[in-house]
Motif scaffolding. Structure first.
Motif, mmCIF file in Angstrom:
data_model
loop_
_atom_site.group_PDB
_atom_site.id
_atom_site.type_symbol
_atom_site.label_atom_id
_atom_site.label_comp_id
_atom_site.label_asym_id
_atom_site.label_seq_id
_atom_site.Cartn_x
_atom_site.Cartn_y
_atom_site.Cartn_z
ATOM 1 N N SER A 1 0.998 -1.087 -0.132
ATOM 2 C CA SER A 1 -0.244 0.081 0.239
ATOM 3 C C SER A 1 0.945 1.049 0.083
ATOM 4 C CB SER A 1 -0.747 0.283 1.194
ATOM 5 O OG SER A 1 -1.766 -1.304 1.133
ATOM 6 N N LEU A 2 0.112 1.983 -0.896
ATOM 7 C CA LEU A 2 1.513 3.110 -0.704
ATOM 8 C C LEU A 2 0.483 4.615 -0.794
ATOM 9 C CD1 LEU A 2 3.445 1.921 -3.921
ATOM 10 C CD2 LEU A 2 3.709 1.979 -1.648
ATOM 11 N N PRO A 3 0.864 5.574 -0.465
ATOM 12 C CA PRO A 3 -0.003 7.536 -0.884
ATOM 13 C C PRO A 3 -0.043 7.166 -1.935
ATOM 14 C CG PRO A 3 2.370 7.776 -0.331
ATOM 15 C CD PRO A 3 2.732 5.876 -0.940
ATOM 16 N N ALA A 4 -1.971 7.947 -1.911
ATOM 17 C CA ALA A 4 -2.318 8.406 -3.351
ATOM 18 C C ALA A 4 -1.834 9.926 -3.229
ATOM 19 C CB ALA A 4 -3.513 7.707 -3.412
ATOM 20 N N PRO A 5 -1.983 10.184 -4.815
ATOM 21 C CA PRO A 5 -1.869 11.042 -5.607
ATOM 22 C C PRO A 5 -3.550 12.470 -4.316
ATOM 23 C CG PRO A 5 -1.500 10.198 -7.466
ATOM 24 C CD PRO A 5 -1.544 9.205 -5.975
ATOM 25 N N PRO B 1 6.412 5.993 -7.300
ATOM 26 C CA PRO B 1 5.399 5.034 -6.547
ATOM 27 C C PRO B 1 5.636 5.602 -5.268
ATOM 28 C CG PRO B 1 6.969 3.635 -8.104
ATOM 29 C CD PRO B 1 6.850 5.179 -8.690
ATOM 30 N N GLY B 2 4.555 5.529 -4.311
ATOM 31 C CA GLY B 2 4.903 5.982 -2.861
ATOM 32 C C GLY B 2 5.590 7.110 -2.379
ATOM 33 N N THR B 3 5.348 7.995 -4.065
ATOM 34 C CA THR B 3 6.541 8.964 -3.621
ATOM 35 C C THR B 3 4.917 10.350 -3.887
ATOM 36 O OG1 THR B 3 7.762 8.755 -3.897
ATOM 37 C CG2 THR B 3 7.014 11.021 -3.904
ATOM 38 N N ALA C 1 -4.221 8.981 1.695
ATOM 39 C CA ALA C 1 -4.547 8.126 2.159
ATOM 40 C C ALA C 1 -3.544 7.156 1.161
ATOM 41 C CB ALA C 1 -5.673 7.669 1.344
ATOM 42 N N ALA C 2 -2.851 6.092 2.087
ATOM 43 C CA ALA C 2 -2.545 4.830 1.231
ATOM 44 C C ALA C 2 -3.034 3.980 0.075
ATOM 45 C CB ALA C 2 -1.526 4.232 2.374
ATOM 46 N N ARG C 3 -2.987 3.461 -0.817
ATOM 47 C CA ARG C 3 -3.984 2.422 -1.686
ATOM 48 C C ARG C 3 -2.844 0.883 -1.562
ATOM 49 N NH1 ARG C 3 -8.345 4.453 0.411
ATOM 50 N NH2 ARG C 3 -8.665 6.675 -0.184
ATOM 51 N N LEU D 1 -2.628 3.148 -8.509
ATOM 52 C CA LEU D 1 -3.113 2.569 -7.081
ATOM 53 C C LEU D 1 -5.024 2.109 -7.036
ATOM 54 C CD1 LEU D 1 -1.259 5.584 -5.393
ATOM 55 C CD2 LEU D 1 -0.670 3.183 -5.764
ATOM 56 N N ALA D 2 -5.144 1.228 -6.619
ATOM 57 C CA ALA D 2 -6.410 0.450 -6.611
ATOM 58 C C ALA D 2 -6.920 1.591 -5.461
ATOM 59 C CB ALA D 2 -6.071 -0.669 -6.498
ATOM 60 N N LEU D 3 -8.315 2.154 -6.198
ATOM 61 C CA LEU D 3 -8.744 3.035 -5.445
ATOM 62 C C LEU D 3 -10.028 2.693 -4.744
ATOM 63 C CD1 LEU D 3 -8.819 6.357 -6.812
ATOM 64 C CD2 LEU D 3 -7.682 5.591 -5.002
ATOM 65 N N PRO D 4 -10.589 3.028 -3.377
ATOM 66 C CA PRO D 4 -11.921 2.057 -2.754
ATOM 67 C C PRO D 4 -12.951 1.830 -3.544
ATOM 68 C CG PRO D 4 -11.121 3.241 -1.567
ATOM 69 C CD PRO D 4 -11.034 4.137 -2.828
#
Length: 467
Positions: free
Chosen positions: A319-323, A366-368, A381-383, A439-442
């Motif tokens: 899981s990484l932070p989404a823009p 990624p992740g930044t 939020a981490a996705r 990134l997969a969103l909810p």
């Protein structure tokens, strides 16, 4: 004040149809989108004018032959571009020609020949560094006639004689003559600012935040902005919005107002809120939908959702932070501002391809986060992160399993099919594009239960959406 206060229960469905029609087509004429549209909107014009202003802050202007909805824009959106005669998105050159064509029509009389209009646009385009228009070049003629056809479809121009297609192919031997509807021309382009004074595209956004005075006015402006976000975006995630809007998005009145106004359902989940329009009555994009790209995107969404879901015991993705929405807006604005004439960078117009990823595009690692932070302060939020290698493997597997349901061109180029499927999912706010993957969103979890089978006789796929 209650939404649709002057509408009887027996007529509410008809009124809601007028609302959806106007929201989907902010310009309505005697011929566009069809001949029944303008009479319907004119019948409810007074109530529409009241409700659309109170709920969204939009202004409705009507004349004898037009209805024009002037929206307030809170963000930049590349998911609804103008389309060419072959349904391809306008590039920057076509948008520039469209604006110059409108300017030339404003100086013309009641009729104009296509070659005369082209000469006027070419003269104006030649004065803009990096643009230009050479009527001897077929690509330039094609781009120009795409702009003319866009106006013709909306009734600003009506073909009186000849053929624009023939002129494109042979301008020395063919011609076209158009009648000009000045009322429609005036309704098409109504900027909210004096454009010569702008130094960034963001100056066109949201007019009422800076004007709010007093607590009541601030609350009303926030409520309008919250409703606009839900209306204009496929999904509004709570993590993406300002703290001042969270209460408005969670308030029962928002769902009640939008449902009564549009006739569509509003779905709330822990992560956000969305209008559910499975019929395509409000949005011009149906998902799930027909066609290879939509089918591939649905199957890919199901694979991603299953991989990220609790049933996957082989290890879930990192899981990484989404823009954030603010970061996406800043990046998109910078990309648009780079081509403003005062920066002398209109050479970008030579590229006929739309910017990859549209408003959902990404260039951060990624992740930044876009400000260089790692998002550990809770601002993003981490996705779940799916790298490009995983996506390519998944798409090749889908082509191998369901390829007979896809077009031959797409089967031969799975990487291109993957790019288009991801672009659709990003536009629907189901994934967010970042460098190296998505990134997969909810909201993607809605498609975890999708199943598909290929019918052997017709070689088409049957897709079943989530329960």
């Amino acid at each position: 004040m209650r939404v649709a206060e002057g509408v009887s229960p027996l007529e509410l469905a008809d009124y809601q149809r007028a609302v959806r029609l106007l929201l989907r087509h902010p310009l309505i004429t005697t011929a566009y989108p069809d001949r029944a549209a303008l009479p319907l909107v004119r019948r409810w014009a007074a109530q529409l004018r009241t409700d659309l202003f109170e709920v969204f802050g939009y202004r409705l202007l009507t004349t004898g032959d037009t209805a024009r909805l002037l929206r307030v824009h809170d963000t930049l959106d590349s998911t609804r571009p103008a389309l060419t005669r072959t349904d391809r998105p306008f590039d920057r050159r076509r948008y520039a020609y469209l604006m110059l064509t409108l300017a030339a029509l404003g100086r013309a009389g009641t009729q104009i020949a296509l070659s005369e209009l082209a000469d006027a646009v070419a003269a104006d385009a030649g004065r803009i560094d990096g643009l230009g228009m050479d009527t001897e070049r077929k690509p330039d003629r094609d781009a120009f006639v795409d702009a003319v056809a866009w106006l013709e479809r909306r009734g600003a121009l009506t073909l009186a004689d000849g053929s624009a297609a023939d002129w494109v192919n042979n301008p020395d031997r063919a011609e076209a003559l158009y009648d000009i509807d000045r009322e429609v021309v005036g309704a098409v382009y109504r900027p909210s600012r004096v454009l010569q004074h702008l130094r960034s595209v963001t100056a066109l956004l949201d007019t009422d935040r800076g004007l709010a005075q007093g607590q009541a006015t601030v609350r009303r402006a926030a409520a309008r902005r919250a409703r606009r976000l839900v209306l204009e975006q496929p999904v509004v995630y709570y993590a993406d919005v300002d703290e001042s809007l969270l209460g408005q998005l969670r308030a029962p009145a928002l769902a009640e107002d939008l449902e009564r106004l549009t006739g569509l359902g509003v779905e709330r989940r822990a992560e956000g809120v969305a209008i559910i329009d499975t019929s395509g009555r409000l949005s011009d994009v149906r998902f799930p939908g027909g066609g290879t790209i939509a089918q591939a995107a649905l199957l890919l969404a199901a694979r991603i959702a299953a991989y990220c879901g609790p049933a996957n015991r082989r290890g879930r993705p990192a899981s990484l932070p989404a823009p954030t929405a603010a970061e996406l807006l800043a990046e998109t604005a910078a990309r648009i501002d780079a081509a403003l004439p005062y920066r002398n960078l209109l050479d970008d117009l030579a590229d006929d391809s739309p910017a990859p990823g549209g408003a959902q595009g990404g260039s951060a690692a990624p992740g930044t986060a876009r400000d260089g932070s790692d998002g550990s302060d809770g601002s993003a939020a981490a996705r779940p992160f799916l790298p490009d290698t995983w996506l390519r493997t998944a798409m090749k597997a889908l082509v191998g399993e369901y390829g007979t349901a896809f077009g031959a061109t797409w089967r031969a180029d799975p990487d291109r099919l993957l790019a288009e499927a991801v672009r659709l999912l990003a536009a629907l706010r189901l994934v967010a594009r970042v460098e190296g993957g998505v990134l997969a969103l909810p909201a993607l979890a809605r498609y975890r239960g999708v199943t598909a089978e290929v019918k052997s006789r017709s070689q088409t796929a049957l897709f079943e959406g989530p329960a």
